[in-house]
Scaffold this motif. Structure first.
Motif, PDB file in Angstrom:
ATOM      1  N   THR A 354       0.747  -1.153   0.017  1.00  0.00           N
ATOM      2  CA  THR A 354      -0.152   0.158   0.069  1.00  0.00           C
ATOM      3  C   THR A 354       0.772   1.387   0.001  1.00  0.00           C
ATOM      4  O   THR A 354       0.574   2.218  -0.779  1.00  0.00           O
ATOM      5  CB  THR A 354      -0.930   0.014   1.086  1.00  0.00           C
ATOM      6  OG1 THR A 354      -0.212  -0.119   2.537  1.00  0.00           O
ATOM      7  CG2 THR A 354      -2.004  -1.177   1.097  1.00  0.00           C
ATOM      8  N   GLY A 355       1.985   1.269   0.890  1.00  0.00           N
ATOM      9  CA  GLY A 355       2.879   2.358   0.914  1.00  0.00           C
ATOM     10  C   GLY A 355       3.486   2.448  -0.369  1.00  0.00           C
ATOM     11  O   GLY A 355       3.697   3.497  -0.821  1.00  0.00           O
ATOM     12  N   THR A 356       3.835   1.425  -0.706  1.00  0.00           N
ATOM     13  CA  THR A 356       4.757   1.692  -2.347  1.00  0.00           C
ATOM     14  C   THR A 356       3.748   2.139  -3.439  1.00  0.00           C
ATOM     15  O   THR A 356       4.223   2.878  -4.318  1.00  0.00           O
ATOM     16  CB  THR A 356       5.186   0.307  -2.586  1.00  0.00           C
ATOM     17  OG1 THR A 356       5.930  -0.289  -1.562  1.00  0.00           O
ATOM     18  CG2 THR A 356       6.126   0.366  -4.041  1.00  0.00           C
ATOM     19  N   ALA A 357       2.641   1.589  -3.532  1.00  0.00           N
ATOM     20  CA  ALA A 357       1.613   2.334  -4.372  1.00  0.00           C
ATOM     21  C   ALA A 357       1.239   3.573  -4.122  1.00  0.00           C
ATOM     22  O   ALA A 357       1.170   4.368  -5.113  1.00  0.00           O
ATOM     23  CB  ALA A 357       0.341   1.379  -4.222  1.00  0.00           C
ATOM     24  N   ALA A 358       1.133   4.051  -2.808  1.00  0.00           N
ATOM     25  CA  ALA A 358       1.126   5.555  -2.541  1.00  0.00           C
ATOM     26  C   ALA A 358       2.087   6.518  -3.254  1.00  0.00           C
ATOM     27  O   ALA A 358       1.866   7.604  -3.528  1.00  0.00           O
ATOM     28  CB  ALA A 358       0.899   5.644  -1.239  1.00  0.00           C
ATOM     29  N   LEU A 359       3.509   6.046  -3.311  1.00  0.00           N
ATOM     30  CA  LEU A 359       4.567   6.755  -3.833  1.00  0.00           C
ATOM     31  C   LEU A 359       4.083   7.011  -5.341  1.00  0.00           C
ATOM     32  O   LEU A 359       4.313   8.078  -5.873  1.00  0.00           O
ATOM     33  CB  LEU A 359       5.935   6.030  -3.931  1.00  0.00           C
ATOM     34  CG  LEU A 359       6.505   5.893  -2.587  1.00  0.00           C
ATOM     35  CD1 LEU A 359       7.844   4.623  -2.824  1.00  0.00           C
ATOM     36  CD2 LEU A 359       6.927   7.216  -2.030  1.00  0.00           C
ATOM     37  N   VAL A 360       3.529   5.992  -6.015  1.00  0.00           N
ATOM     38  CA  VAL A 360       3.178   6.287  -7.520  1.00  0.00           C
ATOM     39  C   VAL A 360       2.119   7.271  -7.428  1.00  0.00           C
ATOM     40  O   VAL A 360       1.892   8.073  -8.354  1.00  0.00           O
ATOM     41  CB  VAL A 360       2.750   4.848  -8.133  1.00  0.00           C
ATOM     42  CG1 VAL A 360       2.616   5.108  -9.466  1.00  0.00           C
ATOM     43  CG2 VAL A 360       4.069   4.064  -7.894  1.00  0.00           C
ATOM     44  N   ALA A 361       1.056   7.038  -6.561  1.00  0.00           N
ATOM     45  CA  ALA A 361      -0.111   7.820  -6.748  1.00  0.00           C
ATOM     46  C   ALA A 361       0.145   9.374  -6.512  1.00  0.00           C
ATOM     47  O   ALA A 361      -0.465  10.150  -6.980  1.00  0.00           O
ATOM     48  CB  ALA A 361      -1.390   7.247  -5.622  1.00  0.00           C
ATOM     49  N   LEU A 362       1.045   9.453  -5.331  1.00  0.00           N
ATOM     50  CA  LEU A 362       1.538  10.680  -5.111  1.00  0.00           C
ATOM     51  C   LEU A 362       2.240  11.360  -6.076  1.00  0.00           C
ATOM     52  O   LEU A 362       1.951  12.831  -6.518  1.00  0.00           O
ATOM     53  CB  LEU A 362       2.078  10.762  -3.603  1.00  0.00           C
ATOM     54  CG  LEU A 362       1.370  10.534  -2.546  1.00  0.00           C
ATOM     55  CD1 LEU A 362       2.082  10.124  -1.232  1.00  0.00           C
ATOM     56  CD2 LEU A 362       0.263  11.759  -2.238  1.00  0.00           C
ATOM     57  N   ALA A 363       3.012  10.471  -6.784  1.00  0.00           N
ATOM     58  CA  ALA A 363       3.819  11.124  -7.735  1.00  0.00           C
ATOM     59  C   ALA A 363       2.916  11.567  -8.933  1.00  0.00           C
ATOM     60  O   ALA A 363       3.113  12.662  -9.501  1.00  0.00           O
ATOM     61  CB  ALA A 363       4.785  10.292  -8.448  1.00  0.00           C
ATOM     62  N   GLU A 364       2.081  10.966  -9.275  1.00  0.00           N
ATOM     63  CA  GLU A 364       1.241  11.416 -10.564  1.00  0.00           C
ATOM     64  C   GLU A 364       0.469  12.607 -10.128  1.00  0.00           C
ATOM     65  O   GLU A 364       0.245  13.598 -10.924  1.00  0.00           O
ATOM     66  CB  GLU A 364       0.008  10.285 -10.597  1.00  0.00           C
ATOM     67  CG  GLU A 364       0.314   8.924 -10.902  1.00  0.00           C
ATOM     68  CD  GLU A 364      -0.756   7.836 -11.218  1.00  0.00           C
ATOM     69  OE1 GLU A 364      -0.545   6.836 -11.937  1.00  0.00           O
ATOM     70  OE2 GLU A 364      -1.660   8.081 -10.308  1.00  0.00           O
ATOM     71  N   ALA A 365      -0.105  12.689  -8.677  1.00  0.00           N
ATOM     72  CA  ALA A 365      -0.798  13.942  -8.545  1.00  0.00           C
ATOM     73  C   ALA A 365       0.105  15.301  -8.279  1.00  0.00           C
ATOM     74  O   ALA A 365      -0.032  16.244  -8.803  1.00  0.00           O
ATOM     75  CB  ALA A 365      -1.379  13.834  -7.013  1.00  0.00           C
ATOM     76  N   HIS A 366       1.480  15.209  -7.794  1.00  0.00           N
ATOM     77  CA  HIS A 366       2.463  16.273  -8.000  1.00  0.00           C
ATOM     78  C   HIS A 366       2.581  16.690  -9.214  1.00  0.00           C
ATOM     79  O   HIS A 366       2.877  17.904  -9.371  1.00  0.00           O
ATOM     80  CB  HIS A 366       3.491  15.857  -6.955  1.00  0.00           C
ATOM     81  CG  HIS A 366       3.345  15.819  -5.321  1.00  0.00           C
ATOM     82  ND1 HIS A 366       3.028  17.323  -4.754  1.00  0.00           N
ATOM     83  CD2 HIS A 366       3.284  14.978  -4.663  1.00  0.00           C
ATOM     84  CE1 HIS A 366       3.015  16.880  -3.431  1.00  0.00           C
ATOM     85  NE2 HIS A 366       2.931  15.528  -3.527  1.00  0.00           N
ATOM     86  N   VAL A 367       2.966  15.647 -10.017  1.00  0.00           N
ATOM     87  CA  VAL A 367       3.525  16.094 -11.573  1.00  0.00           C
ATOM     88  C   VAL A 367       2.112  16.773 -12.226  1.00  0.00           C
ATOM     89  O   VAL A 367       2.356  17.752 -12.707  1.00  0.00           O
ATOM     90  CB  VAL A 367       3.819  14.684 -12.451  1.00  0.00           C
ATOM     91  CG1 VAL A 367       3.660  15.293 -13.961  1.00  0.00           C
ATOM     92  CG2 VAL A 367       5.138  14.192 -11.849  1.00  0.00           C
ATOM     93  N   LYS A 368       0.885  16.259 -11.916  1.00  0.00           N
ATOM     94  CA  LYS A 368      -0.236  16.826 -12.732  1.00  0.00           C
ATOM     95  C   LYS A 368      -0.450  18.302 -11.831  1.00  0.00           C
ATOM     96  O   LYS A 368      -0.976  19.346 -12.913  1.00  0.00           O
ATOM     97  CB  LYS A 368      -1.419  16.282 -12.307  1.00  0.00           C
ATOM     98  CG  LYS A 368      -1.519  14.745 -13.188  1.00  0.00           C
ATOM     99  CD  LYS A 368      -2.746  14.141 -12.968  1.00  0.00           C
ATOM    100  CE  LYS A 368      -2.806  12.772 -13.590  1.00  0.00           C
ATOM    101  NZ  LYS A 368      -3.998  11.842 -13.414  1.00  0.00           N
ATOM    102  N   ALA A 369      -0.073  18.517 -10.872  1.00  0.00           N
ATOM    103  CA  ALA A 369      -0.215  20.033 -10.262  1.00  0.00           C
ATOM    104  C   ALA A 369       0.686  21.097 -10.771  1.00  0.00           C
ATOM    105  O   ALA A 369       0.818  21.967 -10.425  1.00  0.00           O
ATOM    106  CB  ALA A 369      -0.071  19.699  -8.723  1.00  0.00           C
ATOM    107  N   GLY A 370       1.769  20.407 -11.328  1.00  0.00           N
ATOM    108  CA  GLY A 370       3.014  21.178 -11.589  1.00  0.00           C
ATOM    109  C   GLY A 370       4.297  21.311 -10.587  1.00  0.00           C
ATOM    110  O   GLY A 370       3.824  20.888  -9.704  1.00  0.00           O
ATOM    111  N   ALA A 371       5.427  21.521 -11.112  1.00  0.00           N
ATOM    112  CA  ALA A 371       6.330  21.373 -10.367  1.00  0.00           C
ATOM    113  C   ALA A 371       6.357  22.615  -9.176  1.00  0.00           C
ATOM    114  O   ALA A 371       5.975  23.847  -9.470  1.00  0.00           O
ATOM    115  CB  ALA A 371       7.669  22.077 -10.988  1.00  0.00           C
ATOM    116  N   PRO A 372       6.399  22.101  -7.894  1.00  0.00           N
ATOM    117  CA  PRO A 372       6.600  22.872  -6.709  1.00  0.00           C
ATOM    118  C   PRO A 372       7.791  23.765  -6.826  1.00  0.00           C
ATOM    119  O   PRO A 372       8.877  23.877  -7.679  1.00  0.00           O
ATOM    120  CB  PRO A 372       6.370  21.952  -5.558  1.00  0.00           C
ATOM    121  CG  PRO A 372       6.978  20.895  -6.033  1.00  0.00           C
ATOM    122  CD  PRO A 372       6.770  20.629  -7.456  1.00  0.00           C
TER     123      PRO A 372
END
Length: 562
Positions: A354-372
């Motif tokens: 679950t935590g490993t999958a979360a890394l991917v899901a969070l990566a998708e979301a941060h990329v879509k939001a644009g570089a911080p």
């Protein structure tokens, strides 16, 4: 591996004033406003299911499961829009030794009134070795009870004082002397476990004292898990860090024995274990030679491997050389003690697909939001189940300077109990990151609470601890047990069932009927905390008085090599 005393690490850091003028922004300044985007349930569910399938064979380091995991993560990180995090590579090699005990003899205790006492491997005792030797023989080794096995000079506590245990077998209690107290006041943090209570520390200290073998007495309450977890985790292949001396400075054997068997052994020695356990809680306790000897032998099948941490990065747009860190461990136990139905794959669905999958899901979301403004690192580490080895290796050999790593968030096992009213913070009050978490949780209409069972030592049992030891502020939190549907009673019951029946066992498997609502609500908070860190110019620190504060201050004043 060569261990350095935790007390020595802290003492060295404390030689540097915690009042250095570190270039931190005002910790009370307003936090960035962050709105969590839609996070992908499909990503969480699909990757968790795949990682925990039997095809991945429990994701043990060095196995076909590792190969499949690395291929999956690099594919998913690429598709999410991350860049390789180690130059042109997605990987950081983590040199490990793979050790499998074969043909393990009984542990035979001699010299007592009960005659020879024999304990069988797996069901009554477990044993392994970190020495790179093909055969391990412990023969008629004198046994010494050393209480909690703690040498903490900064606390005026030394369970080894006045006794020479070189070449002997030490018998040790799990947890630390304050276990069982109600308050958080005491020599070792009261009810809250310190690092001195962890099995890792106890083996390290036994090795520093020159012991030939170290046996921890398993007791379910202070260990925080049953014998089934010990058996599944400590039989089969074990992993540890490669060392220049092939583990020569380690004990020859480390193991566990069941409490009921320990009571028989102590009675045979003319000792009362409960009385000694009570005595060991007091400063000045003197180690007790038992007048017994221990013998055990086994073949030690050794191989060396380079397991891998997986690193992806989303580069910051204005301060790319400042880093925010997400961590989760991709590994699990591989093949383990079979369940009654013969299933011998510890799939690790909750822990930690679950935590490993979360890394991917969070990566998708941060990329879509644009570089911080700052860069975000997505770090999937290996060998957490073997003693946090992957995160320890990165923290001691960082790809990105730790002095420029603002802080991080660790994710280890998302519960499937459904949405909760609260978030549980492991180590609440330790750092200024609590403020970021409080803000994120408030946005979601929930509350943060301190962990209800600090005596279980969860702060020292996951990968954030490797970074904390190097001074990097890390926060570790989980969905709470005060469920919207059923309240605390329901949440506690679900947590207990998981710990007793599935944790570190073959039945931690993917269930298509899981309720993901709580997971997705928690994932939103993981996103918000890291995004706020990546959009501020503040450098949150450990709170004044915390054991890691001086280490961080030293790093941030430019005196650290990291």
């Amino acid at each position: 591996m060569k261990y350095v005393s935790f007390a020595v690490i802290i003492a060295a850091a404390l030689s540097v004033s915690a009042c250095n003028n570190v270039d931190d922004a005002d910790p009370s300044a307003p936090l960035p406003e962050v709105a969590a985007p839609e996070l992908s349930l499909d990503t969480m569910r699909d990757i968790t299911q795949e990682l925990s399938s039997d095809a991945f064979e429990g994701r043990a380091p060095g196995s076909v499961g590792e190969e499949k995991t690395l291929a999956l993560l690099t594919k998913e990180f690429t598709e999410a829009g991350l860049k390789p995090g180690n130059g042109d590579s997605w990987f950081q090699d983590v040199p490990l030794v793979e050790s499998t005990a074969k043909n393990v003899s009984d542990l035979v205790i001699k010299g007592g009134s009960a005659g020879d006492i024999s304990l069988k491997y797996g069901s009554e005792m477990v044993v392994s070795s970190n020495q790179e030797q093909p055969k391990i023989d412990i023969t008629d080794s004198e046994m010494v009870f050393v209480g909690y096995g703690i040498n903490a000079p900064e606390r005026g506590w030394n369970d080894y004082e006045g006794v020479d245990v070189k070449g002997k077998t030490v018998v040790i209690l799990i947890n630390d002397p304050d276990f069982g107290t109600e308050s958080l006041e005491g020599e070792f943090g009261g009810r809250a476990m310190t690092y001195y209570g962890r099995w890792t520390y106890k083996y390290e200290e036994a090795a520093r004292q020159g012991a030939a073998a170290a046996l921890i007495i398993h007791d379910t309450a202070p260990a925080a898990y049953g014998w089934n977890v010990v058996e599944s985790s400590w039989t089969g292949t074990q992993f540890y860090a490669q060392s220049a001396d092939g583990g020569a400075d380690e004990t020859k054997a480390n193991g566990w024995i069941q409490k009921e068997n320990a009571e028989k052994i102590f009675a045979s020695a003319g000792q009362d274990l409960p009385e000694l356990m009570t005595a060991a809680k007091n400063k000045g306790f003197k180690a007790v030679p038992l007048g017994l000897t221990a013998s055990v032998s086994f073949e030690n099948e050794i191989s060396k491997t380079a397991s891998k941490n997986v690193i992806g990065i989303l580069e910051g747009k204005t301060r790319p050389d400042e880093y925010v860190l997400y961590t989760a461990h991709w590994d699990h136990l591989g093949r383990c003690t079979p369940a009654p139905d013969g299933d011998d794959i510890c799939n690790g669905a909750v822990d930690n697909a679950t935590g490993t999958a979360a890394l991917v899901a969070l990566a998708e979301a941060h990329v879509k939001a644009g570089a911080p403004d700052r860069s975000i690192i997505f770090l999937a580490v290996t060998a957490e189940e073997s003693g946090l080895l992957g995160s320890k290796y990165y923290a001691e050999n960082p790809v990105y300077p730790l002095s420029q790593t603002v802080g991080g968030v660790n994710m280890d096992a998302f519960g499937m109990a459904g949405p909760a009213k609260n978030i549980v913070v492991v180590g609440k009050g330790k750092s200024e990151l609590d403020r970021y978490l409080d803000a994120a949780v408030e946005l979601d209409g929930r509350v943060t609470e301190a962990e209800p069972t600090p005596e279980k030592g969860y702060y020292y049992r996951s990968d954030h601890f490797s970074f904390a030891k190097q001074g990097v502020p890390m926060i570790y939190f989980e969905g709470g047990e005060d469920l919207i549907d059923g309240g605390k009673a329901a949440g506690e019951a679900i947590s207990k069932e998981y710990t007793e029946n599935r944790y570190h066992g073959p039945k931690d498997e993917f269930d298509p009927n899981w309720n993901w609502d709580g997971v997705m609500a928690d994932l939103k908070i993981y996103y918000t905390v890291a995004r706020m860190l990546a959009m501020t110019d503040a450098w949150p620190n450990w709170n004044e008085g915390d054991e890691f504060r001086a280490i961080r201050d030293k790093s941030r004043t430019g005196n650290s090599g990291n």
